[in-house]
Design a protein around this motif. Structure first.
Motif, PDB file in Angstrom:
ATOM      1  N   VAL A  89       1.633   9.760  -9.269  1.00  0.00           N
ATOM      2  CA  VAL A  89       0.613   8.720  -9.086  1.00  0.00           C
ATOM      3  C   VAL A  89       1.030   7.825  -7.929  1.00  0.00           C
ATOM      4  O   VAL A  89       2.133   7.274  -7.919  1.00  0.00           O
ATOM      5  CB  VAL A  89       0.434   7.868 -10.369  1.00  0.00           C
ATOM      6  CG1 VAL A  89      -0.651   6.806 -10.152  1.00  0.00           C
ATOM      7  CG2 VAL A  89       0.082   8.747 -11.564  1.00  0.00           C
ATOM      8  N   ASP A  90       0.148   7.698  -6.948  1.00  0.00           N
ATOM      9  CA  ASP A  90       0.361   6.752  -5.856  1.00  0.00           C
ATOM     10  C   ASP A  90      -0.898   5.912  -5.699  1.00  0.00           C
ATOM     11  O   ASP A  90      -1.952   6.259  -6.228  1.00  0.00           O
ATOM     12  CB  ASP A  90       0.710   7.481  -4.541  1.00  0.00           C
ATOM     13  CG  ASP A  90       1.432   6.552  -3.561  1.00  0.00           C
ATOM     14  OD1 ASP A  90       1.652   5.368  -3.886  1.00  0.00           O
ATOM     15  OD2 ASP A  90       1.791   7.017  -2.459  1.00  0.00           O
ATOM     16  N   ASP A  91      -0.780   4.824  -4.934  1.00  0.00           N
ATOM     17  CA  ASP A  91      -1.933   3.910  -4.837  1.00  0.00           C
ATOM     18  C   ASP A  91      -2.965   4.366  -3.805  1.00  0.00           C
ATOM     19  O   ASP A  91      -4.142   4.060  -3.937  1.00  0.00           O
ATOM     20  CB  ASP A  91      -1.450   2.503  -4.493  1.00  0.00           C
ATOM     21  CG  ASP A  91      -0.884   2.450  -3.094  1.00  0.00           C
ATOM     22  OD1 ASP A  91       0.257   2.894  -2.902  1.00  0.00           O
ATOM     23  OD2 ASP A  91      -1.597   2.021  -2.176  1.00  0.00           O
ATOM     24  N   SER A  92      -2.520   5.069  -2.768  1.00  0.00           N
ATOM     25  CA  SER A  92      -3.493   5.440  -1.730  1.00  0.00           C
ATOM     26  C   SER A  92      -2.953   6.586  -0.883  1.00  0.00           C
ATOM     27  O   SER A  92      -1.739   6.805  -0.805  1.00  0.00           O
ATOM     28  CB  SER A  92      -3.793   4.235  -0.819  1.00  0.00           C
ATOM     29  OG  SER A  92      -2.606   3.739  -0.260  1.00  0.00           O
ATOM     30  N   THR A 114       0.793  11.462   5.051  1.00  0.00           N
ATOM     31  CA  THR A 114       2.198  11.748   5.361  1.00  0.00           C
ATOM     32  C   THR A 114       3.092  11.592   4.131  1.00  0.00           C
ATOM     33  O   THR A 114       3.910  12.469   3.832  1.00  0.00           O
ATOM     34  CB  THR A 114       2.704  10.774   6.458  1.00  0.00           C
ATOM     35  OG1 THR A 114       1.680  10.646   7.424  1.00  0.00           O
ATOM     36  CG2 THR A 114       3.974  11.244   7.090  1.00  0.00           C
ATOM     37  N   THR A 115       2.921  10.480   3.430  1.00  0.00           N
ATOM     38  CA  THR A 115       3.771  10.213   2.268  1.00  0.00           C
ATOM     39  C   THR A 115       3.547  11.269   1.191  1.00  0.00           C
ATOM     40  O   THR A 115       4.508  11.871   0.688  1.00  0.00           O
ATOM     41  CB  THR A 115       3.471   8.806   1.693  1.00  0.00           C
ATOM     42  OG1 THR A 115       3.570   7.863   2.754  1.00  0.00           O
ATOM     43  CG2 THR A 115       4.427   8.433   0.575  1.00  0.00           C
ATOM     44  N   SER A 116       2.269  11.510   0.857  1.00  0.00           N
ATOM     45  CA  SER A 116       1.968  12.460  -0.222  1.00  0.00           C
ATOM     46  C   SER A 116       2.542  13.837   0.081  1.00  0.00           C
ATOM     47  O   SER A 116       3.115  14.491  -0.791  1.00  0.00           O
ATOM     48  CB  SER A 116       0.459  12.595  -0.409  1.00  0.00           C
ATOM     49  OG  SER A 116      -0.096  11.346  -0.643  1.00  0.00           O
TER      50      SER A 116
HETATM   51  P1  AMP Z   1       0.200   7.762   4.281  1.00  0.00           P
HETATM   52  O1  AMP Z   1       1.570   8.303   4.201  1.00  0.00           O
HETATM   53  O2  AMP Z   1      -0.239   7.487   5.683  1.00  0.00           O
HETATM   54  O3  AMP Z   1      -0.834   8.561   3.533  1.00  0.00           O
HETATM   55  O4  AMP Z   1       0.237   6.331   3.588  1.00  0.00           O
HETATM   56  C1  AMP Z   1       0.143   6.205   2.209  1.00  0.00           C
HETATM   57  C2  AMP Z   1       1.272   5.373   1.682  1.00  0.00           C
HETATM   58  O5  AMP Z   1       1.373   4.156   2.404  1.00  0.00           O
HETATM   59  C3  AMP Z   1       1.039   5.026   0.230  1.00  0.00           C
HETATM   60  O6  AMP Z   1       2.209   5.346  -0.476  1.00  0.00           O
HETATM   61  C4  AMP Z   1       0.782   3.542   0.204  1.00  0.00           C
HETATM   62  O7  AMP Z   1       1.507   2.915  -0.817  1.00  0.00           O
HETATM   63  C5  AMP Z   1       1.211   3.037   1.554  1.00  0.00           C
HETATM   64  N1  AMP Z   1       0.201   2.183   2.200  1.00  0.00           N
HETATM   65  C6  AMP Z   1      -1.127   2.242   2.091  1.00  0.00           C
HETATM   66  N2  AMP Z   1      -1.726   1.297   2.851  1.00  0.00           N
HETATM   67  C7  AMP Z   1      -0.749   0.627   3.467  1.00  0.00           C
HETATM   68  C8  AMP Z   1      -0.710  -0.481   4.378  1.00  0.00           C
HETATM   69  N3  AMP Z   1      -1.818  -1.057   4.802  1.00  0.00           N
HETATM   70  N4  AMP Z   1       0.490  -0.907   4.794  1.00  0.00           N
HETATM   71  C9  AMP Z   1       1.601  -0.327   4.379  1.00  0.00           C
HETATM   72  N5  AMP Z   1       1.634   0.709   3.526  1.00  0.00           N
HETATM   73  C10 AMP Z   1       0.489   1.184   3.060  1.00  0.00           C
END
Ligand code: AMP
Length: 499
Positions: free
Chosen positions: A374-377, A382-384
């Protein structure tokens, strides 16, 4: 004089950041105002890690009234952990700012609070948010001879106040606020008052608190309640959308120059940005995140052995998910807290490296199991992608990704840092494709209505959503005036979504 180059409309461009997510804090008439402000900024560190500044006011209301300032690049503790620096910040009132800018020049000249000397005396301004007509205003101001010292949009406030024909500082500020479009929560300090202001839709947060004994009720303004807690201030209320609060030696006064409109508080503050122990608009962030997790579990159930949060941002939602689904919650991923947020790293290469530095699989909790992450967004994905790969390498049998926000399909122009639409995974792929790209066995996002239900509403009311959810819907409630000057970007950013 040659025109200054127009600032970038997005931090992911090469130019210096025109977008800032920030934390602001202010205190009027208290002992150790600078120390209280440094503490408040420390509690608001998650809102900006690039730079911090504090401006104090000593001997307010006397002929020897004096502003003192210190600004630095880095974390609050590093900048204000120096006794000599703090000793120089004399005064019973103060305003402070944490800055978050993601790319380009990291320059001291952009570090807030901004300060200027006017006919009426000095004024320090700290701004959280993003102005959507700052480029247009800046162009007009530069033509009139205003000399900009920084590349932050917040400086527009300073020049608008300077050229205003109104006599007193509050009328000048109102005059300035009536010309800007966008999101702002700002705190200003002058010799006479501490001023807090929120934009008419109240997109960014600002709360009011009061210090108890021995300060006898000194007022505090801050981005979030977690900054009130750290200084022992009692929460009074949120500053209302479109409200200006004036705090001086006679107490508190409220002005509402904009009339009443619909409030559009940023829903992403609940999902990711605010600290979980903050209470935002009367609702605890932590409880809301757990409720979002429960909704998500109801909407997208999958058979699994363990629910694992992507720390830290996925933790409360994962707890809600696990309870609702009746599946054990385990810390199957451990976060190294000594690495900054991956998002801040400016290049893709370093960002990839950042994720590896930041998260490790807790193998015994994962091996041989069907894992719900579970992640917030998901922003770029990249993170996922990295986390799913890591969890598979740790021996997971299945990996199901659950996201506690709807797909991020649109960029934010009101102060949350998001890449351009082309870089948003959900803007370019459907959920099935996204699942394939991140390598998950299944992927699900909470629905828009589910997110609103978690906030205590029946669903999203399109005629009055009550929140700014433009990043999920493309419903931009505040005009994007500066983008209109960039026709090459408008089709990509808006028109593609039928706007
Ligand atoms: P990404 O790796 O680009 O998909 O970013 C998603 C990750 O970045 C998630 O784990 C979020 O917790 C975090 N995230 C989402 N929005 C932001 C933001 N505006 N600033 C910093 N971290 C973020």
């Amino acid at each position: 004089m040659p025109m200054q180059p127009l600032p970038s409309t997005h931090p992911w461009d090469d130019d210096d950041g025109f977008h800032e997510e920030c934390g602001v804090f202010g205190v009027w008439n208290a002992t150790d105002a600078a120390a209280l402000t440094a503490l408040g900024l420390h509690a608001l560190q998650h809102r900006g890690q690039e730079a911090s500044g504090i401006v104090t006011l000593a001997d307010a209301g006397t002929a020897s009234a004096k502003f003192n300032a210190h600004r630095g690049l880095g974390l609050v503790g590093d900048i204000f952990g120096d006794a000599k620096v703090m000793a120089g910040l004399k005064g019973r009132s103060a305003v402070g700012h944490n800055r978050y800018a993601t790319t380009g020049e990291t320059a001291l000249r952009n570090v807030q609070p901004l300060f200027a000397d006017f006919e009426f005396g000095g004024l320090a301004v700290a701004h959280n948010g993003n102005l959507t007509n700052a480029t247009a205003l800046k162009r007009a101001l530069v033509r009139r001879g205003c000399l900009f010292q920084s590349t932050t949009d917040s400086e527009v406030f300073v020049h608008l106040i300077a050229i205003s024909l109104y006599a007193n500082v509050v009328d000048r500020l109102i005059d300035a606020l009536k010309q800007v479009q966008g999101a702002y929560s700002l705190i200003a300090l002058h010799d006479g008052a501490l001023i807090g202001a929120r934009d008419p839709l109240g997109v960014r947060p600002l709360v009011l608190g009061r210090l108890g004994a021995p300060e006898g009720g000194a007022y505090v303004l801050a981005s979030e309640t977690c900054a009130l807690d750290i200084v022992g201030a009692e929460f009074i209320r949120d500053v209302e959308p479109g409200e200006i609060v004036l705090i001086d030696n006679d107490g508190l006064r409220s002005i509402k120059p904009f009339g009443r409109g619909q409030s559009r508080f940023c829903i992403f503050e609940y999902i990711y940005f605010a600290r979980p122990d903050s209470v935002v608009e009367g609702t605890p962030v932590y409880a809301t995140r757990k409720r979002i997790g429960s909704e998500l579990a109801r909407e997208s159930h999958v058979e699994a052995d363990v629910v694992v949060p992507v720390p830290d941002s996925g933790v409360p939602a994962a707890m809600g998910y696990a309870t609702e689904a009746g599946i054990p919650f385990e810390l199957g991923i451990i976060r190294n807290h000594y690495v900054g947020r991956t998002f801040i790293e400016p290049t893709d290469q370093i960002r990839h490296l950042g994720v590896k530095l930041k998260h490790s699989a807790n193998r015994p909790m994962i091996e041989g199991k069907r894992v719900i992450l579970v992640d917030d967004s998901i922003v770029r994905g990249t993170t996922s992608k990295k986390i799913v790969e890591m969890v598979r390498q740790a021996g997971a049998k299945e990996v199901h990704m659950r996201i506690s926000s709807p797909p991020t399909t649109h960029s934010c122009f009101y102060g949350i840092d998001t890449p351009e639409r082309e870089k948003l995974l959900a803007a370019n792929h459907d959920v099935e494709e996204m699942a394939r790209i991140i390598g998950a066995d299944s992927l699900a996002f909470i629905s828009l209505d589910g997110m609103y239900r978690a906030l205590g509403r029946p669903g999203r009311d399109a005629s009055n959503p009550g929140y700014c959810d433009a990043c999920f819907t493309g419903d931009y409630a505040i005009p994007l005036t500066d983008l209109e000057g960039h026709p090459e970007r408008v089709p990509a950013l808006l028109a593609a979504n039928g706007q």
